[in-house]
Design a protein around this motif. Structure first.
Motif, PDB file in Angstrom:
ATOM      1  N   PHE A  29       0.797  -1.250   0.102  1.00 17.41           N
ATOM      2  CA  PHE A  29       0.133  -0.155   0.149  1.00 17.41           C
ATOM      3  C   PHE A  29       1.020   1.199   0.060  1.00 17.41           C
ATOM      4  CE2 PHE A  29      -1.563   3.552   2.756  1.00 17.41           C
ATOM      5  CZ  PHE A  29      -2.751   4.048   1.833  1.00 17.41           C
ATOM      6  N   SER A  30       0.641   2.101  -1.042  1.00 14.91           N
ATOM      7  CA  SER A  30       1.256   3.416  -0.987  1.00 14.91           C
ATOM      8  C   SER A  30       0.525   4.659  -1.249  1.00 14.91           C
ATOM      9  CB  SER A  30       2.295   3.395  -1.828  1.00 14.91           C
ATOM     10  OG  SER A  30       3.268   4.437  -1.973  1.00 14.91           O
ATOM     11  N   ARG A  31       0.444   5.787  -0.636  1.00 18.18           N
ATOM     12  CA  ARG A  31      -0.377   6.537  -0.336  1.00 18.18           C
ATOM     13  C   ARG A  31       0.300   7.967  -1.361  1.00 18.18           C
ATOM     14  NH1 ARG A  31      -0.949  11.597   2.570  1.00 18.18           N
ATOM     15  NH2 ARG A  31      -2.820  12.386   2.093  1.00 18.18           N
ATOM     16  N   SER A  32       1.517   8.187  -1.702  1.00 17.98           N
ATOM     17  CA  SER A  32       2.420   8.837  -2.079  1.00 17.98           C
ATOM     18  C   SER A  32       3.241   8.540  -3.131  1.00 17.98           C
ATOM     19  CB  SER A  32       2.716  10.289  -1.338  1.00 17.98           C
ATOM     20  OG  SER A  32       3.261   9.693  -0.511  1.00 17.98           O
ATOM     21  N   GLY A  33       3.422   7.259  -3.253  1.00 18.32           N
ATOM     22  CA  GLY A  33       4.471   6.557  -4.269  1.00 18.32           C
ATOM     23  C   GLY A  33       5.671   6.185  -3.693  1.00 18.32           C
ATOM     24  N   TYR A  34       6.048   6.714  -2.612  1.00 16.24           N
ATOM     25  CA  TYR A  34       7.473   6.292  -2.207  1.00 16.24           C
ATOM     26  C   TYR A  34       7.744   4.721  -1.676  1.00 16.24           C
ATOM     27  CZ  TYR A  34       8.530  10.882  -2.367  1.00 16.24           C
ATOM     28  OH  TYR A  34       8.762  12.423  -3.155  1.00 16.24           O
ATOM     29  N   THR A  35       6.642   4.269  -1.197  1.00 20.55           N
ATOM     30  CA  THR A  35       6.572   2.782  -0.848  1.00 20.55           C
ATOM     31  C   THR A  35       6.465   1.929  -2.102  1.00 20.55           C
ATOM     32  OG1 THR A  35       5.595   3.290   1.536  1.00 20.55           O
ATOM     33  CG2 THR A  35       5.862   0.910   0.855  1.00 20.55           C
ATOM     34  N   GLU A  36       5.796   2.675  -3.095  1.00 22.86           N
ATOM     35  CA  GLU A  36       5.603   1.978  -4.401  1.00 22.86           C
ATOM     36  C   GLU A  36       6.853   1.555  -5.207  1.00 22.86           C
ATOM     37  OE1 GLU A  36       2.194   2.025  -7.532  1.00 22.86           O
ATOM     38  OE2 GLU A  36       3.628   3.911  -7.812  1.00 22.86           O
TER      39      GLU A  36
ATOM     40  N   ASN B 163       9.658   8.925   7.280  1.00 18.15           N
ATOM     41  CA  ASN B 163      10.395   9.962   7.386  1.00 18.15           C
ATOM     42  C   ASN B 163      11.594   9.944   8.396  1.00 18.15           C
ATOM     43  OD1 ASN B 163       8.824  10.851   5.551  1.00 18.15           O
ATOM     44  ND2 ASN B 163       7.909  12.640   6.750  1.00 18.15           N
ATOM     45  N   SER B 164      11.197   9.472   9.577  1.00 18.16           N
ATOM     46  CA  SER B 164      12.169   9.748  10.801  1.00 18.16           C
ATOM     47  C   SER B 164      12.244   8.304  11.714  1.00 18.16           C
ATOM     48  CB  SER B 164      11.862  10.918  11.539  1.00 18.16           C
ATOM     49  OG  SER B 164      10.540  11.036  12.018  1.00 18.16           O
ATOM     50  N   ARG B 165      11.110   7.899  12.105  1.00 17.62           N
ATOM     51  CA  ARG B 165      10.962   6.662  12.915  1.00 17.62           C
ATOM     52  C   ARG B 165       9.945   5.906  12.885  1.00 17.62           C
ATOM     53  NH1 ARG B 165       9.922   8.169  18.766  1.00 17.62           N
ATOM     54  NH2 ARG B 165      10.541   5.979  19.319  1.00 17.62           N
TER      55      ARG B 165
END
Ligand SMILES: Cc1cc2nc3c(=O)[nH]c(=O)nc-3n(C[C@H](O)[C@H](O)[C@H](O)COP(=O)(O)O)c2cc1C
Length: 218
Positions: A56-63, A157-159
């Protein structure tokens, strides 16, 4: 006079904090609406693989990370969609509220997948409020992972919190899955994030370092 000076310093500090917070919020909202389009991926049909990448990716980075993992294994991919987390302010608010409430059941498409032909299954999502995003919990709840080795992957992003990953592992174990590993790419806080291309490079390295070890596990 002395009191006036102290008041001025306090005022300046408060204004600086407020401006920084507002600027951060605006930047998050702006970045949050920009989908990162990573190079497309399609498995080569001539070389069937027993590896599946579900994300699942909301803004493409995990995709982007999912696609790099899939490329290494010629894996099939499934992109889980969840309408309530659209790339606008409403979607962000839903994401923030559900993650905060530790929601583990939301509408996703597809809900179930025939995983019979796969041996190794990667499941990935962004981290929201220190834990994998609700659609991934839902996917784990709705599917039976009997006999499957599973690797969790995340971008954030951070943790994240280890105790939240342990809870996620518990949910997976309840549905017969065996968590082999947890890999991730940290993008950095919103003011100094790595680029999408750098995320792709880091994803490649992460997989290359571990792939032999993963494939050895029966
Ligand atoms: C509602 C929400 C909560 C988030 N919470 C965290 C968090 O707790 N820790 C973190 O490092 N990043 C957090 N992030 C940032 C995302 O994990 C990060 O941007 C991720 O790479 C986005 O992946 P995507 O493009 O696949 O959706 C959050 C983002 C959103 C929208």
């Amino acid at each position: 006079m002395k009191l006036g000076k102290r008041k001025l310093i306090m005022f300046t500090i408060i204004i600086t904090i407020a401006v920084t917070a507002i600027a951060g919020f605006v930047l998050v909202q702006y970045k949050d609406r920009t989908y990162f389009n990573s190079p497309p991926y399609e498995a080569e049909l001539a070389k069937p693989s027993d590896v599946l990448v579900v994300y699942f990716s909301r803004s493409g980075y995990t995709e982007a990370m999912a696609r790099e993992i899939a490329r290494k294994f010629n894996a099939d991919t499934v992109n889980i969609k969840s309408d309530k987390y659209s790339l606008d302010f409403t979607g962000w608010r839903n994401a923030a509220n559900d993650a905060d409430a530790q929601v583990t059941s939301v509408e996703i498409t597809p809900e179930t997948i025939d995983m019979s032909k796969y041996r190794l299954i990667f499941i990935g999502s962004p981290i929201w409020w220190y834990r994998p995003a609700p659609p991934l919990w839902t996917f784990v709840e709705k599917n039976n992972f009997l006999g499957k080795n599973v690797i969790l992957f995340n971008t954030f992003n951070s943790r994240f919190k280890n105790e939240e990953i342990a809870k996620f592992q518990e949910a997976l174990t309840k549905n017969n899955g065996k968590l082999l590993d947890h890999v991730f790419v940290r993008r950095g806080r919103v003011y100094y994030q790595i680029t999408g291309q750098e995320l792709i490079e880091q994803s490649k390295i992460t997989v290359e370092e571990k792939m032999e070890e993963w494939l050895k596990v029966q």
